[in-house]
Design an enzyme around this catalytic site. Structure first.
Site, PDB file in Angstrom:
ATOM      1  N   ARG A 125     -27.817  10.774  -5.282  1.00 25.37           N
ATOM      2  CA  ARG A 125     -27.439   9.457  -5.856  1.00 25.37           C
ATOM      3  C   ARG A 125     -26.215   9.542  -6.771  1.00 25.37           C
ATOM      4  O   ARG A 125     -26.019   8.706  -7.643  1.00 25.37           O
ATOM      5  CB  ARG A 125     -28.602   8.813  -6.602  1.00 25.37           C
ATOM      6  CG  ARG A 125     -29.769   8.477  -5.712  1.00 25.37           C
ATOM      7  CD  ARG A 125     -30.571   7.311  -6.240  1.00 25.37           C
ATOM      8  NE  ARG A 125     -31.549   6.933  -5.265  1.00 25.37           N
ATOM      9  CZ  ARG A 125     -32.752   7.487  -5.144  1.00 25.37           C
ATOM     10  NH1 ARG A 125     -33.104   8.464  -5.957  1.00 25.37           N
ATOM     11  NH2 ARG A 125     -33.574   7.079  -4.220  1.00 25.37           N
ATOM     12  N   LYS A 147     -11.657   4.818  -4.551  1.00 23.86           N
ATOM     13  CA  LYS A 147     -12.106   4.432  -3.204  1.00 23.86           C
ATOM     14  C   LYS A 147     -12.421   5.702  -2.435  1.00 23.86           C
ATOM     15  O   LYS A 147     -11.537   6.559  -2.250  1.00 23.86           O
ATOM     16  CB  LYS A 147     -11.012   3.665  -2.468  1.00 23.86           C
ATOM     17  CG  LYS A 147     -10.912   2.217  -2.843  1.00 23.86           C
ATOM     18  CD  LYS A 147      -9.935   1.547  -1.888  1.00 23.86           C
ATOM     19  CE  LYS A 147      -9.669   0.118  -2.277  1.00 23.86           C
ATOM     20  NZ  LYS A 147      -8.602  -0.473  -1.451  1.00 23.86           N
ATOM     21  N   GLU A 189       3.648   5.456   1.176  1.00 23.70           N
ATOM     22  CA  GLU A 189       2.797   4.826   0.147  1.00 23.70           C
ATOM     23  C   GLU A 189       3.597   4.590  -1.136  1.00 23.70           C
ATOM     24  O   GLU A 189       3.345   3.634  -1.868  1.00 23.70           O
ATOM     25  CB  GLU A 189       1.563   5.687  -0.149  1.00 23.70           C
ATOM     26  CG  GLU A 189       0.575   5.804   1.015  1.00 23.70           C
ATOM     27  CD  GLU A 189      -0.253   4.537   1.277  1.00 23.70           C
ATOM     28  OE1 GLU A 189      -0.032   3.498   0.614  1.00 23.70           O
ATOM     29  OE2 GLU A 189      -1.115   4.587   2.168  1.00 23.70           O
ATOM     30  N   LYS A 231      -0.126   2.312  -9.947  1.00 24.23           N
ATOM     31  CA  LYS A 231      -1.427   2.144  -9.282  1.00 24.23           C
ATOM     32  C   LYS A 231      -2.555   2.099 -10.306  1.00 24.23           C
ATOM     33  O   LYS A 231      -3.469   1.272 -10.206  1.00 24.23           O
ATOM     34  CB  LYS A 231      -1.661   3.272  -8.266  1.00 24.23           C
ATOM     35  CG  LYS A 231      -3.079   3.194  -7.731  1.00 24.23           C
ATOM     36  CD  LYS A 231      -3.299   3.712  -6.376  1.00 24.23           C
ATOM     37  CE  LYS A 231      -4.718   3.313  -5.959  1.00 24.23           C
ATOM     38  NZ  LYS A 231      -5.172   3.938  -4.764  1.00 24.23           N
ATOM     39  N   GLU A 241     -11.285  -4.521  -6.302  1.00 23.67           N
ATOM     40  CA  GLU A 241     -10.437  -5.217  -5.337  1.00 23.67           C
ATOM     41  C   GLU A 241     -10.842  -6.674  -5.121  1.00 23.67           C
ATOM     42  O   GLU A 241     -10.977  -7.141  -3.988  1.00 23.67           O
ATOM     43  CB  GLU A 241     -10.437  -4.462  -3.999  1.00 23.67           C
ATOM     44  CG  GLU A 241      -9.223  -4.772  -3.141  1.00 23.67           C
ATOM     45  CD  GLU A 241      -9.189  -3.979  -1.851  1.00 23.67           C
ATOM     46  OE1 GLU A 241      -8.805  -2.807  -1.910  1.00 23.67           O
ATOM     47  OE2 GLU A 241      -9.563  -4.524  -0.796  1.00 23.67           O
ATOM     48  N   ARG A 245      -5.762  -5.837  -6.750  1.00 18.91           N
ATOM     49  CA  ARG A 245      -5.718  -4.542  -6.059  1.00 18.91           C
ATOM     50  C   ARG A 245      -5.413  -4.702  -4.571  1.00 18.91           C
ATOM     51  O   ARG A 245      -4.919  -3.782  -3.923  1.00 18.91           O
ATOM     52  CB  ARG A 245      -7.039  -3.783  -6.271  1.00 18.91           C
ATOM     53  CG  ARG A 245      -6.972  -2.369  -5.744  1.00 18.91           C
ATOM     54  CD  ARG A 245      -8.098  -1.495  -6.225  1.00 18.91           C
ATOM     55  NE  ARG A 245      -7.990  -0.183  -5.628  1.00 18.91           N
ATOM     56  CZ  ARG A 245      -8.771   0.845  -5.935  1.00 18.91           C
ATOM     57  NH1 ARG A 245      -9.712   0.715  -6.853  1.00 18.91           N
ATOM     58  NH2 ARG A 245      -8.614   2.011  -5.332  1.00 18.91           N
ATOM     59  N   ASN A 249      -2.740  -3.118  -0.476  1.00 22.01           N
ATOM     60  CA  ASN A 249      -2.995  -3.047   0.965  1.00 22.01           C
ATOM     61  C   ASN A 249      -1.798  -3.539   1.780  1.00 22.01           C
ATOM     62  O   ASN A 249      -1.910  -3.738   2.991  1.00 22.01           O
ATOM     63  CB  ASN A 249      -4.235  -3.879   1.327  1.00 22.01           C
ATOM     64  CG  ASN A 249      -5.499  -3.260   0.761  1.00 22.01           C
ATOM     65  OD1 ASN A 249      -5.582  -2.043   0.607  1.00 22.01           O
ATOM     66  ND2 ASN A 249      -6.472  -4.088   0.411  1.00 22.01           N
ATOM     67  N   HIS A 252      -1.191  -2.411   5.297  1.00 20.30           N
ATOM     68  CA  HIS A 252      -2.396  -1.711   5.750  1.00 20.30           C
ATOM     69  C   HIS A 252      -3.208  -2.480   6.779  1.00 20.30           C
ATOM     70  O   HIS A 252      -3.969  -1.883   7.528  1.00 20.30           O
ATOM     71  CB  HIS A 252      -3.295  -1.365   4.557  1.00 20.30           C
ATOM     72  CG  HIS A 252      -2.828  -0.155   3.808  1.00 20.30           C
ATOM     73  ND1 HIS A 252      -1.589  -0.100   3.208  1.00 20.30           N
ATOM     74  CD2 HIS A 252      -3.417   1.053   3.574  1.00 20.30           C
ATOM     75  CE1 HIS A 252      -1.446   1.088   2.634  1.00 20.30           C
ATOM     76  NE2 HIS A 252      -2.528   1.807   2.837  1.00 20.30           N
ATOM     77  N   HIS A 256      -3.827  -0.106   9.644  1.00 22.60           N
ATOM     78  CA  HIS A 256      -5.146   0.391  10.073  1.00 22.60           C
ATOM     79  C   HIS A 256      -5.394   0.102  11.550  1.00 22.60           C
ATOM     80  O   HIS A 256      -5.965   0.922  12.271  1.00 22.60           O
ATOM     81  CB  HIS A 256      -6.254  -0.248   9.228  1.00 22.60           C
ATOM     82  CG  HIS A 256      -6.403   0.383   7.878  1.00 22.60           C
ATOM     83  ND1 HIS A 256      -7.243  -0.103   6.912  1.00 22.60           N
ATOM     84  CD2 HIS A 256      -5.809   1.472   7.325  1.00 22.60           C
ATOM     85  CE1 HIS A 256      -7.167   0.654   5.820  1.00 22.60           C
ATOM     86  NE2 HIS A 256      -6.291   1.606   6.056  1.00 22.60           N
ATOM     87  N   HIS A 268      -1.317   7.956   9.046  1.00 21.87           N
ATOM     88  CA  HIS A 268      -1.516   6.831   8.131  1.00 21.87           C
ATOM     89  C   HIS A 268      -0.196   6.304   7.545  1.00 21.87           C
ATOM     90  O   HIS A 268       0.064   5.098   7.576  1.00 21.87           O
ATOM     91  CB  HIS A 268      -2.488   7.244   7.019  1.00 21.87           C
ATOM     92  CG  HIS A 268      -2.799   6.125   6.074  1.00 21.87           C
ATOM     93  ND1 HIS A 268      -3.533   5.018   6.453  1.00 21.87           N
ATOM     94  CD2 HIS A 268      -2.445   5.903   4.774  1.00 21.87           C
ATOM     95  CE1 HIS A 268      -3.627   4.183   5.421  1.00 21.87           C
ATOM     96  NE2 HIS A 268      -2.973   4.704   4.397  1.00 21.87           N
TER      97      HIS A 268
HETATM   98  N1  GLY Z   1      -5.125   2.559  -1.224  1.00 23.92           N
HETATM   99  C1  GLY Z   1      -5.241   1.287  -1.821  1.00 23.92           C
HETATM  100  C2  GLY Z   1      -6.182   1.238  -2.971  1.00 23.92           C
HETATM  101  O1  GLY Z   1      -6.611   2.262  -3.465  1.00 23.92           O
HETATM  102  O2  GLY Z   1      -6.546   0.177  -3.375  1.00 23.92           O
END
Ligand code: GLY
Length: 361
Positions: A125, A147, A189, A231, A241, A245, A249, A252, A256, A268
């Site tokens: 956990r 993330k 990025e 960031k 998010e 946030r 993206n 993305h 993706h 990527h």
């Molecule tokens: N890679 C985008 C974020 O961490 O929100």
């Protein structure tokens, strides 16, 4: 009779963390851990490439400072972000006696960080973990912000959690051994962060693009610092998010879909680069972005050696299927993060499906 019980919980434990950006800093990791987390057992997760270069010597360095550590290697590549590898890794951690107060160290690129972080977030956990990103992409993006996750047949990163690391150690020296294609992936990025959030940083990149190389450690450390600071500021304001946030993206949604529909043969960063350009074409068509700003984006990505055009021979059916299941989308017309101008983006812009379908025939 109705009975109501309120569950009162203390506010979250303090979850802030430090990010150290230091050329040569990898060598000081064992001493840092011994000082800040004395007596903890350390479970280093890495991949087969990084193991050869850094992990085994790091393990010896843990021995030297008297820390008990164990090493877990997964195959290099996106295929390791799978339920099978996750299951095998968590099984190995349990078998080796991981405890709630153990420390997982994710030593590697984005795949290792996402997988090891997800294993750390779920095993017993949740145990604490440290990110030690060794690719530029992981250093400027995926190691910061919590993330973590793995891929599902239905799409990338669809199984995961928010589990913030306890510490991030970024050593720009390790970028010297990165394959150039991986370095370029990280640049995508960096351009994304600048384009979405900070026109001054974008201008700086335009002025210095040719000098931002793997061996120019001083300059790359400066660039990493700016990207990570931007960031981190976004993550502080919107960890889960809910809004801001999402601006990270940029590129993305299409990126993706490109990765998934190409069976991950498109990397990527390359996919994000193409995705930023394709999404900016949508922004142009929707009258949101002016052509000069669009051209600046395409030029900078090109100067970074990144692709800017949709690949030929893409399976359109797979591509649109991947777009429809992108976890950021909830309606019929896909939603995008679109550039408004360099340094400013709009989130949740719905573009009519026929306009999107003009991208890949
Ligand atoms: N890679 C985008 C974020 O961490 O929100």
């Amino acid at each position: 009779m109705k009975k109501h019980i309120a569950v009162q919980l203390p506010p979250e434990p303090v979850r802030g963390y430090g990010i150290l950006i230091q050329p040569g800093g990898l060598a000081s990791l064992p001493a840092i851990i011994r000082k800040r987390w004395p007596g903890r057992r350390v479970f280093v997760v890495t991949d087969t490439n990084v193991a050869r270069l850094y992990a085994r010597s790091l393990q010896r360095a843990f021995d030297d400072v008297g820390l008990d550590s164990a090493l877990f290697e997964v195959p290099a590549g996106e295929a390791s972000k799978s339920i099978d590898i996750y299951y095998a890794l968590t099984g190995a951690l349990l078998e080796s006696g991981i405890k709630r107060n153990s420390l997982v160290v994710a030593l590697g690129g984005g795949v290792v960080g996402d997988l090891a972080g997800f294993a750390a977030s779920t095993v017993l956990r949740g145990v604490s973990f440290i990110q030690v990103p060794t690719s530029l992409l992981a250093q400027v993006d995926s190691s910061v912000g919590g993330k973590v996750g793995i891929d599902h047949e239905a799409g990338k990163n669809l199984i995961g959690a928010f589990h913030q690391p306890s510490f991030v150690l970024i050593d720009p020296e390790v970028l010297r051994t990165l394959p150039p294609v991986e370095f370029r992936n990280g640049l995508a990025e960096i351009v994304k962060i600048a384009a979405a959030l900070d026109k001054r940083f974008f201008r700086f990149l335009e002025q210095n693009a040719s000098r931002v190389t793997q061996t120019n450690t001083r300059l790359i450390a400066q660039v990493i610092h700016r990207a990570v600071a931007l960031k981190a500021a976004v993550v502080e304001k919107d960890e889960r998010e809910a809004g801001l946030r999402k601006s990270l993206n940029l590129g993305h949604t299409i990126g993706h879909a490109l990765e998934a529909s190409s069976g991950f043969s498109i990397k990527h960063g390359e996919a994000v680069s193409i995705g930023m350009v394709a999404e900016s074409q949508l922004a142009l068509a929707a009258g949101l972005l002016n052509p000069d700003e669009y051209n600046r984006l395409v030029r900078l990505l090109g100067r970074c050696g990144l692709p800017t055009q949709m690949p030929t021979g893409l399976d359109a059916k797979k591509f649109y299927r991947a777009l429809a299941v992108d976890k950021k989308n909830t309606g019929v017309d896909p939603a995008f993060v679109l550039l408004r101008r360099i340094g400013a983006s709009l989130i949740g812009v719905r573009i009519p499906a026929p306009m999107v379908q003009a991208l890949v025939q």
